[in-house]
Design a protein around this motif. Structure first.
Motif, PDB file in Angstrom:
ATOM      1  N   LEU A 283       0.830  -1.208   0.000  1.00  0.00           N
ATOM      2  CA  LEU A 283       0.000   0.000   0.000  1.00  0.00           C
ATOM      3  C   LEU A 283       0.865   1.260   0.000  1.00  0.00           C
ATOM      4  N   GLN A 284       1.914   1.250   0.802  1.00  0.00           N
ATOM      5  CA  GLN A 284       2.799   2.416   0.863  1.00  0.00           C
ATOM      6  C   GLN A 284       3.472   2.666  -0.486  1.00  0.00           C
ATOM      7  N   ALA A 285       3.965   1.596  -1.103  1.00  0.00           N
ATOM      8  CA  ALA A 285       4.681   1.744  -2.368  1.00  0.00           C
ATOM      9  C   ALA A 285       3.758   2.252  -3.463  1.00  0.00           C
ATOM     10  N   ARG A 286       2.549   1.705  -3.551  1.00  0.00           N
ATOM     11  CA  ARG A 286       1.632   2.138  -4.604  1.00  0.00           C
ATOM     12  C   ARG A 286       1.132   3.557  -4.374  1.00  0.00           C
ATOM     13  N   ARG A 287       0.931   3.949  -3.123  1.00  0.00           N
ATOM     14  CA  ARG A 287       0.514   5.323  -2.819  1.00  0.00           C
ATOM     15  C   ARG A 287       1.607   6.304  -3.230  1.00  0.00           C
ATOM     16  N   ALA A 288       2.872   5.921  -2.999  1.00  0.00           N
ATOM     17  CA  ALA A 288       3.986   6.801  -3.343  1.00  0.00           C
ATOM     18  C   ALA A 288       4.139   6.989  -4.851  1.00  0.00           C
ATOM     19  N   GLN A 289       3.614   6.043  -5.637  1.00  0.00           N
ATOM     20  CA  GLN A 289       3.757   6.123  -7.087  1.00  0.00           C
ATOM     21  C   GLN A 289       2.662   6.952  -7.750  1.00  0.00           C
ATOM     22  N   LEU A 290       1.637   7.329  -6.999  1.00  0.00           N
ATOM     23  CA  LEU A 290       0.547   8.137  -7.556  1.00  0.00           C
ATOM     24  C   LEU A 290       0.822   9.622  -7.359  1.00  0.00           C
ATOM     25  N   ARG A 291       0.594  10.397  -8.388  1.00  0.00           N
ATOM     26  CA  ARG A 291       0.686  11.846  -8.281  1.00  0.00           C
ATOM     27  C   ARG A 291      -0.715  12.412  -8.075  1.00  0.00           C
ATOM     28  N   PRO A 292      -0.828  13.572  -7.446  1.00  0.00           N
ATOM     29  CA  PRO A 292      -2.158  14.149  -7.223  1.00  0.00           C
ATOM     30  C   PRO A 292      -2.978  14.279  -8.507  1.00  0.00           C
ATOM     31  N   GLU A 293      -2.326  14.687  -9.592  1.00  0.00           N
ATOM     32  CA  GLU A 293      -3.067  14.867 -10.840  1.00  0.00           C
ATOM     33  C   GLU A 293      -3.561  13.543 -11.419  1.00  0.00           C
ATOM     34  N   ASP A 294      -2.953  12.424 -11.019  1.00  0.00           N
ATOM     35  CA  ASP A 294      -3.410  11.119 -11.498  1.00  0.00           C
ATOM     36  C   ASP A 294      -4.817  10.801 -11.021  1.00  0.00           C
ATOM     37  N   VAL A 295      -5.184  11.346  -9.868  1.00  0.00           N
ATOM     38  CA  VAL A 295      -6.482  11.033  -9.274  1.00  0.00           C
ATOM     39  C   VAL A 295      -7.377  12.263  -9.190  1.00  0.00           C
ATOM     40  N   GLY A 296      -7.024  13.317  -9.946  1.00  0.00           N
ATOM     41  CA  GLY A 296      -7.875  14.488 -10.004  1.00  0.00           C
ATOM     42  C   GLY A 296      -7.701  15.478  -8.878  1.00  0.00           C
ATOM     43  N   LEU A 297      -6.587  15.409  -8.147  1.00  0.00           N
ATOM     44  CA  LEU A 297      -6.333  16.355  -7.070  1.00  0.00           C
ATOM     45  C   LEU A 297      -5.400  17.457  -7.565  1.00  0.00           C
ATOM     46  N   ARG A 298      -5.495  18.614  -6.961  1.00  0.00           N
ATOM     47  CA  ARG A 298      -4.657  19.739  -7.340  1.00  0.00           C
ATOM     48  C   ARG A 298      -3.270  19.578  -6.730  1.00  0.00           C
ATOM     49  N   ASP A 299      -2.263  19.706  -7.559  1.00  0.00           N
ATOM     50  CA  ASP A 299      -0.883  19.599  -7.091  1.00  0.00           C
ATOM     51  C   ASP A 299      -0.471  20.915  -6.440  1.00  0.00           C
ATOM     52  N   LEU A 300      -0.028  20.846  -5.191  1.00  0.00           N
ATOM     53  CA  LEU A 300       0.367  22.039  -4.462  1.00  0.00           C
ATOM     54  C   LEU A 300       1.826  22.409  -4.676  1.00  0.00           C
ATOM     55  N   GLY A 301       2.488  21.720  -5.599  1.00  0.00           N
ATOM     56  CA  GLY A 301       3.840  22.087  -5.987  1.00  0.00           C
ATOM     57  C   GLY A 301       4.885  21.773  -4.935  1.00  0.00           C
ATOM     58  N   PRO A 302       5.879  22.671  -4.767  1.00  0.00           N
ATOM     59  CA  PRO A 302       7.017  22.365  -3.893  1.00  0.00           C
ATOM     60  C   PRO A 302       6.662  22.255  -2.419  1.00  0.00           C
ATOM     61  N   ARG A 303       5.453  22.654  -2.035  1.00  0.00           N
ATOM     62  CA  ARG A 303       5.094  22.558  -0.628  1.00  0.00           C
ATOM     63  C   ARG A 303       4.838  21.124  -0.179  1.00  0.00           C
ATOM     64  N   ARG A 304       4.663  20.213  -1.114  1.00  0.00           N
ATOM     65  CA  ARG A 304       4.444  18.813  -0.753  1.00  0.00           C
ATOM     66  C   ARG A 304       5.749  18.206  -0.232  1.00  0.00           C
ATOM     67  N   ARG A 305       5.656  17.506   0.880  1.00  0.00           N
ATOM     68  CA  ARG A 305       6.845  16.939   1.501  1.00  0.00           C
ATOM     69  C   ARG A 305       6.927  15.430   1.339  1.00  0.00           C
TER      70      ARG A 305
ATOM     71  N   LEU B  61       0.840  10.467  -3.096  1.00  0.00           N
ATOM     72  CA  LEU B  61      -0.290  10.962  -2.312  1.00  0.00           C
ATOM     73  C   LEU B  61      -0.015  10.874  -0.820  1.00  0.00           C
ATOM     74  N   ARG B  62      -0.616  11.781  -0.081  1.00  0.00           N
ATOM     75  CA  ARG B  62      -0.588  11.675   1.374  1.00  0.00           C
ATOM     76  C   ARG B  62      -1.591  10.606   1.819  1.00  0.00           C
ATOM     77  N   ARG B  63      -1.391  10.109   3.031  1.00  0.00           N
ATOM     78  CA  ARG B  63      -2.330   9.117   3.561  1.00  0.00           C
ATOM     79  C   ARG B  63      -3.747   9.665   3.626  1.00  0.00           C
TER      80      ARG B  63
END
Length: 329
Positions: free
Chosen positions: A11-33, A37-39
Motif C-alpha cells: 500500500l505504501q509503495a503504490r501510494r507513493a507512485q501516484l501523483r495528485p493529478e493522477d487522481v484528479g487532485l490539485r498539485d500544491l507544488g514544492p510545498r508537498r513533503r 499521495l498523502r495518507r
C-alpha cells in the motif's frame, strides 16, 4: 507484528507512485513533503478514515473487508493483477502463517511427456519458486547451455531462473534488454510471494537476491505486480548469434504451481533458422535420446526394466547410481 508487513509495504509503495493529478487532485507544488499521495488524500478517495487506513499501512489492522479493499484498489488505480495481489496479501494478513519446510517439487509423468511432445521448440518447466524442474535439449541450449543438462534432476542442484537472471553473468548478457526481462521476473515473483507467503524457500530466495543484487533491490522496492504470460525478447546467444523469441507461459493442468515455458519464433524467420542450427549443435551433446532428463519416480525405472526385455537399450545415466533406459528411435 513488526513493521508494515507485505500488505502495508504494498500500500505504501503504490501510494507513493501516484501523483495528485493522477487522481484528479490539485498539485500544491514544492510545498508537498511526501512522494505521491498523502495518507489522508488516499483515505479520502477510498472513503475510509485516515486512522483506519494508517493502521492498514502500519500492519496494525488485519480485518479489511472486501468493500474496503475494493475502495482502496480503486483509489490506487490498481489493475486486475494488482487487485488480485492485494486480495492475497489481505487474506494472508488475517492469519499467522505456519512456516514449514516444503518438500521438493516433483515433475509428473504427464508433464514430462508434454515436455517431450514439444521437443521442436525450446521449453522448460518451472516450479513455483522459478526452479527449473526440467528442460528439453533445445531449451537448455538456448537459455542455459553453460549449465549441467542433468542439474534439474537433483532437487539440491536445480538451477533457479530468477537467481540466474540476477547473479549469472551469462544470463545477464543473453538478454539484449535485460532490465525489461528482470522487471517481468520480479513482477512474477511478487505474485508468488502473495500466493505462498509461508514458503521459507521462497523467502530465502528473495533474501539472497536482496543481499547480492542491487538491481533486484531497486526493482523489488517498486512493488509492481505482473505475471510472465507472453513477451518477446531479443537474445544474444553465444553460439548462434541474435535470436528473437516469444516466451509464452502455459499452465500445467495437474500441477497448478508449475508452468511450461516455450520459446517460439516466426515461421521462416532468421530466428527460426538460428534455432534449427542450435538444435543440430546441441542434439549430439544431449545425454538422453529424448532430450529430457531422467524421470525421478521409481515406478518409471521399473517400467524401464520391463521395457528392456522388449528391445530397449540399457544404459547407466551419467553421474547417477540407478539404472535407466533409453528407448530406441
Amino acid at each position: 507484528m513488526n513493521g508494515p508487513g507485505p500488505l502495508g509495504a504494498f500500500l505504501q509503495a503504490r501510494r507513493a507512485q501516484l501523483r495528485p493529478e493522477d487522481v484528479g487532485l490539485r498539485d500544491l507544488g514544492p510545498r508537498r513533503r511526501v512522494a505521491g499521495l498523502r495518507r489522508e488524500e488516499l483515505a479520502q478517495l477510498a472513503g475510509v478514515s485516515v486512522s483506519y487506513y494508517a493502521r492498514l499501512e502500519q500492519g496494525q489492522s488485519r480485518g479489511a473487508s472486501a468493500e474496503v479493499l475494493d475502495a482502496i484498489a480503486r483509489a490506487l488505480l490498481l489493475d486486475d493483477h494488482e487487485r488480485e495481489h492485494l486480495d492475497r496479501l489481505a487474506g494472508t494478513a488475517r492469519h499467522s502463517p505456519r512456516l514449514r519446510r516444503p518438500r521438493p517439487e516433483k515433475l509428473a509423468d504427464e508433464t514430462r511427456d508434454l515436455l517431450r511432445a514439444v521437443d521442436g521448440v525450446p521449453a522448460i518447466v518451472l516450479g513455483r519458486r522459478t526452479d527449473v524442474l526440467a528442460w528439453n535439449a533445445l531449451g537448455h541450449a538456448l537459455l542455459a547451455g553453460h549449465l549441467d543438462f542433468l542439474g534439474p534432476d537433483v532437487p539440491s542442484r536445480r538451477p533457479n531462473m530468477s537467481r540466474m537472471l540476477f547473479l549469472d553473468l551469462h544470463c545477464q548478457e543473453l538478454y539484449a534488454d535485460w532490465k525489461r526481462k528482470a522487471r517481468a521476473v520480479v513482477g512474477n515473483l511478487r505474485i508468488a510471494v502473495g500466493k505462498y507467503p509461508d514458503d521459507p524457500l521462497l523467502a530465502e530466495l528473495i533474501g539472497e537476491l536482496t543481499m547480492k543484487s542491487p538491481e533486484f533491490v531497486a526493482l523489488w522496492a517498486d512493488h509492481r505486480v505482473a505475471p510472465c504470460d507472453a513477451a518477446t525478447y531479443e537474445l544474444r546467444h553465444p553460439v548462434v548469434g541474435t535470436v528473437t523469441v516469444t516466451q509464452q507461459t502455459l499452465a500445467v493442468a495437474r500441477s497448478p504451481e508449475q508452468a511450461l515455458i516455450v520459446c517460439t519464433t516466426p515461421a521462416g524467420s532468421s530466428s527460426e533458422e538460428a534455432l534449427a542450427l542450435l538444435r543440430q549443435s546441441s542434439g549430439s551433446r544431449t545425454p538422453y535420446a529424448d532430450g529430457v532428463g531422467v524421470p525421478e519416480e521409481p515406478h518409471r525405472q521399473v517400467q524401464g526394466r520391463v521395457a528392456r526385455d522388449r528391445g530397449c537399450a540399457r544404459t547407466r545415466g551419467p553421474g547417477r547410481g540407478n539404472d535407466t533406459t533409453l528407448r530406441r528411435r
